[in-house]
Motif scaffolding. Structure first.
Motif, PDB file in Angstrom:
ATOM      1  N   LYS A   1       0.828  -1.208   0.000  1.00 18.53           N
ATOM      2  CA  LYS A   1       0.000   0.000   0.000  1.00 18.53           C
ATOM      3  C   LYS A   1       0.865   1.263   0.000  1.00 18.53           C
ATOM      4  CE  LYS A   1      -3.547  -0.111   2.900  1.00 18.53           C
ATOM      5  NZ  LYS A   1      -4.334  -0.488   4.108  1.00 18.53           N
ATOM      6  N   GLY A   2       1.964   1.229   0.752  1.00 16.90           N
ATOM      7  CA  GLY A   2       2.881   2.369   0.753  1.00 16.90           C
ATOM      8  C   GLY A   2       3.497   2.590  -0.608  1.00 16.90           C
ATOM      9  N   PHE A   3       3.853   1.500  -1.265  1.00 13.88           N
ATOM     10  CA  PHE A   3       4.442   1.564  -2.606  1.00 13.88           C
ATOM     11  C   PHE A   3       3.419   2.126  -3.598  1.00 13.88           C
ATOM     12  CE2 PHE A   3       5.589  -0.554  -6.666  1.00 13.88           C
ATOM     13  CZ  PHE A   3       6.889  -0.096  -6.783  1.00 13.88           C
ATOM     14  N   ILE A   4       2.177   1.664  -3.500  1.00 13.63           N
ATOM     15  CA  ILE A   4       1.098   2.120  -4.389  1.00 13.63           C
ATOM     16  C   ILE A   4       0.817   3.610  -4.163  1.00 13.63           C
ATOM     17  CG2 ILE A   4      -1.376   1.887  -4.879  1.00 13.63           C
ATOM     18  CD1 ILE A   4      -0.952  -1.149  -4.018  1.00 13.63           C
ATOM     19  N   LYS A   5       0.803   4.008  -2.883  1.00 13.84           N
ATOM     20  CA  LYS A   5       0.532   5.407  -2.539  1.00 13.84           C
ATOM     21  C   LYS A   5       1.593   6.336  -3.135  1.00 13.84           C
ATOM     22  CE  LYS A   5      -1.117   7.997   1.468  1.00 13.84           C
ATOM     23  NZ  LYS A   5      -1.342   7.966   2.929  1.00 13.84           N
TER      24      LYS A   5
ATOM     25  N   ASP B   1      -4.010  12.017  -1.916  1.00 11.86           N
ATOM     26  CA  ASP B   1      -4.705  11.512  -0.731  1.00 11.86           C
ATOM     27  C   ASP B   1      -5.731  10.441  -1.112  1.00 11.86           C
ATOM     28  OD1 ASP B   1      -5.339  11.324   1.935  1.00 11.86           O
ATOM     29  OD2 ASP B   1      -6.824  12.959   1.858  1.00 11.86           O
ATOM     30  N   PRO B   2      -5.267   9.273  -1.576  1.00 12.75           N
ATOM     31  CA  PRO B   2      -6.212   8.213  -1.973  1.00 12.75           C
ATOM     32  C   PRO B   2      -6.925   7.638  -0.758  1.00 12.75           C
ATOM     33  CG  PRO B   2      -3.962   7.380  -2.020  1.00 12.75           C
ATOM     34  CD  PRO B   2      -3.872   8.850  -1.743  1.00 12.75           C
ATOM     35  N   LYS B   3      -8.147   7.144  -0.974  1.00 17.09           N
ATOM     36  CA  LYS B   3      -8.911   6.542   0.121  1.00 17.09           C
ATOM     37  C   LYS B   3      -8.336   5.178   0.486  1.00 17.09           C
ATOM     38  CE  LYS B   3     -13.252   8.877  -0.998  1.00 17.09           C
ATOM     39  NZ  LYS B   3     -14.649   8.707  -1.452  1.00 17.09           N
ATOM     40  N   GLU B   4      -8.508   4.816   1.766  1.00 21.41           N
ATOM     41  CA  GLU B   4      -7.969   3.547   2.265  1.00 21.41           C
ATOM     42  C   GLU B   4      -8.586   2.361   1.526  1.00 21.41           C
ATOM     43  OE1 GLU B   4      -5.145   1.757   4.674  1.00 21.41           O
ATOM     44  OE2 GLU B   4      -5.566   3.895   4.368  1.00 21.41           O
ATOM     45  N   GLU B   5      -9.878   2.456   1.215  1.00 19.37           N
ATOM     46  CA  GLU B   5     -10.566   1.373   0.503  1.00 19.37           C
ATOM     47  C   GLU B   5      -9.956   1.160  -0.882  1.00 19.37           C
ATOM     48  OE1 GLU B   5     -15.066   0.136  -1.012  1.00 19.37           O
ATOM     49  OE2 GLU B   5     -14.754   2.006   0.089  1.00 19.37           O
ATOM     50  N   GLU B   6      -9.619   2.267  -1.542  1.00 17.37           N
ATOM     51  CA  GLU B   6      -9.009   2.188  -2.874  1.00 17.37           C
ATOM     52  C   GLU B   6      -7.632   1.521  -2.791  1.00 17.37           C
ATOM     53  OE1 GLU B   6      -8.025   5.131  -6.694  1.00 17.37           O
ATOM     54  OE2 GLU B   6      -8.466   6.000  -4.720  1.00 17.37           O
ATOM     55  N   LEU B   7      -6.843   1.896  -1.784  1.00 11.57           N
ATOM     56  CA  LEU B   7      -5.517   1.291  -1.593  1.00 11.57           C
ATOM     57  C   LEU B   7      -5.631  -0.209  -1.310  1.00 11.57           C
ATOM     58  CD1 LEU B   7      -3.739   4.013   0.582  1.00 11.57           C
ATOM     59  CD2 LEU B   7      -3.202   3.428  -1.784  1.00 11.57           C
ATOM     60  N   ASP B   8      -6.625  -0.578  -0.472  1.00 11.78           N
ATOM     61  CA  ASP B   8      -6.841  -1.998  -0.147  1.00 11.78           C
ATOM     62  C   ASP B   8      -7.164  -2.816  -1.397  1.00 11.78           C
ATOM     63  OD1 ASP B   8      -6.347  -1.954   2.591  1.00 11.78           O
ATOM     64  OD2 ASP B   8      -8.398  -1.389   3.091  1.00 11.78           O
ATOM     65  N   ASN B   9      -8.022  -2.257  -2.257  1.00 13.40           N
ATOM     66  CA  ASN B   9      -8.425  -2.968  -3.477  1.00 13.40           C
ATOM     67  C   ASN B   9      -7.254  -3.155  -4.433  1.00 13.40           C
ATOM     68  OD1 ASN B   9     -11.070  -3.207  -2.609  1.00 13.40           O
ATOM     69  ND2 ASN B   9     -11.750  -1.314  -3.601  1.00 13.40           N
ATOM     70  N   ILE B  10      -6.452  -2.091  -4.605  1.00 12.79           N
ATOM     71  CA  ILE B  10      -5.300  -2.190  -5.512  1.00 12.79           C
ATOM     72  C   ILE B  10      -4.270  -3.164  -4.942  1.00 12.79           C
ATOM     73  CG2 ILE B  10      -3.400  -0.933  -6.613  1.00 12.79           C
ATOM     74  CD1 ILE B  10      -5.192   1.577  -6.530  1.00 12.79           C
ATOM     75  N   ALA B  11      -4.038  -3.074  -3.624  1.00 14.86           N
ATOM     76  CA  ALA B  11      -3.072  -3.984  -2.973  1.00 14.86           C
ATOM     77  C   ALA B  11      -3.499  -5.435  -3.129  1.00 14.86           C
ATOM     78  CB  ALA B  11      -2.920  -3.627  -1.498  1.00 14.86           C
TER      79      ALA B  11
END
Length: 440
Positions: free
Chosen positions: A368-372, A382-392
């Motif tokens: 998630k850190g890498f994606i962010k 400032d992406p949403k946590e849900e979006e980061l979870d889905n991509i991860a």
């Protein structure tokens, strides 16, 4: 079935596997019965083929297949139960005139064993840990670049030393015909600079390509040719001037600061310089850490002494390659890979002795850190946590990505361990001096 081990020396052993008919008989017979039910053989109805004919036609192949499965399963189980730390895979010893019709079947496998060795994280000689700082010269240059990048172009009639000239480069023989933007401060050849100074739109200037620019890669970009062609290119090109502009530096005001960092995040030149220093040194830290990781790795390889079962590993490489190798080719391949194998063993021991593990939750957070970071490069701050979870989740469904990210996270954990326990000496340097020391 009986499995025994004969120790040849500290690094080599032979495992002997004795298989009796009782170990495989029932399995082979059941498979042959299934074959009989579905066999289509001319002259016999389906399911009525004599068992003797089925055994004659398929018996040997089924026997060999089942015995090999028994060998693989039980040999792996034996190695696990005996806690044998093997290198490569067991190699079957060549047995001339092997008789598959015998009641008892005996097999032998060569093993290459991992060596025993000790690792001392505290090296006798301290390893340099560089701390790269952004000095005032670098900060001033970065401020100047920002002002130039966000400045505006003012048209001029004559070319001056700090101007940008747009024009067309040509050389018919080499097939060069490229419109490019040329900055006079990119040019290293004084004669070329003098020939451009004072020129106007419509003028044609002949330039020599050899040693034209301060940075070698610029020649390929500006002439629109391949880098290998640009290397050592020594020709003349014509440059037809179309437009001359002076880039007026942007003012260091709140409008520029907001454009760079967001509203009111930075409010003065002093804060801008502090931000440049902070951001630059974060980037430098990654380079310094990679240098430290490389140096510690090299130290362990050079100073952790142990032998390897070289003959076994050479034979293993020869027998398991994608294409057949001669003994000489396999030996050369082993010599090329020996250093990497040594570090794999060293790293594995360090990880085990210090109980370093990569947990899935850690890996997910790391992903998630890498994606962010990647999203921030495209303006998504400032992406949403849900979006980061889905991509991860999508990233971690790919085994290649899981392996790559796991290796990166493990490297970070090892680096943290080395910073805590290795014998390091901190050396503060500017980036310019770091490059000189490390890369010459």
């Amino acid at each position: 079935m009986n499995i025994t081990k004969e120790q040849i020396d500290e690094l080599n052993a032979v495992v002997k596997v004795a298989i009796t008919k009782d170990d495989y008989k029932d399995k082979v017979e059941n498979i042959l019965k299934d074959y009989r039910k579905s066999a289509n053989i001319p002259g016999f109805r389906k399911g009525q083929v004599p068992m003797g004919l089925i055994k004659k036609q398929y018996g040997k192949a089924v026997l060999v297949d089942e015995v090999n499965k028994l060998l693989q399963d039980n040999l792996n189980k034996y190695l696990t139960e005996e806690k044998l730390d093997v290198l490569g895979n067991p190699l079957p010893k060549q047995q001339d005139n092997f008789n598959w019709d015998a009641e008892n079947l005996d097999f032998e496998f060569e093993l290459g064993l991992a060596p025993s060795f000790e690792i001392d994280l505290k090296s006798k000689k301290a390893i340099t840990h560089y701390q790269i700082v952004a000095d005032q010269k670098m900060i001033d240059e970065q401020v100047e670049r920002i002002q130039k990048q966000y400045g505006k172009l003012v048209n001029k009639t004559e070319a001056g030393k700090k101007d940008e000239i747009t024009g067309v480069f040509k050389n018919e023989e080499e097939g060069i015909d490229k419109k490019s933007n040329l900055e006079l401060d990119q040019i290293s050849n004084k004669k070329a600079i003098d020939s451009l100074l004072g020129k106007k739109a419509g003028d044609v200037v002949t330039l020599k390509t050899k040693g034209l620019f301060k940075e070698d890669h610029l020649l390929a970009n500006i002439l629109g040719i391949q880098a290998d062609k640009a290397e050592n290119l020594d020709i003349e090109v014509t440059f037809t001037i179309e437009e001359i502009n002076e880039r007026e530096p942007a003012k260091l005001d709140q409008e520029l600061f907001d454009k760079l960092f967001g509203k009111d995040v930075v409010t003065s030149k002093k804060e801008l310089e502090a931000r440049i220093k902070e951001d630059s040194e974060k980037q430098f830290e990654q380079q310094a850490d990679q240098k430290l990781l490389n140096d510690v790795t090299e130290y362990f390889i050079e100073n952790t002494k142990f032998d390897l079962p070289a003959d076994f590993l050479t034979k293993w490489i020869q027998s398991t390659g994608e294409k057949p190798l001669t003994e000489e080719e396999a030996k050369a391949e082993y010599e090329k890979s020996e250093k990497g194998l040594r570090y794999q063993l060293i790293e594995g021991k360090i990880i085990k002795e210090n109980d370093i593990q990569v947990q899935f939750d850690e890996l997910k957070d790391f992903a998630k850190g890498f994606i962010k970071t990647q999203m921030a490069q495209f303006g998504q701050m400032d992406p949403k946590e849900e979006e980061l979870d889905n991509i991860a989740a999508r990233v971690l469904s790919n085994q290649d990505e899981v392996r790559r990210l796991s290796e990166q996270l493990m490297s970070q954990k090892l680096l943290k361990l080395y910073k805590e326990k290795a014998n390091l000496k901190t050396k503060e340097v500017t980036y310019e001096n770091f490059v000189k020391e490390v890369y010459g």
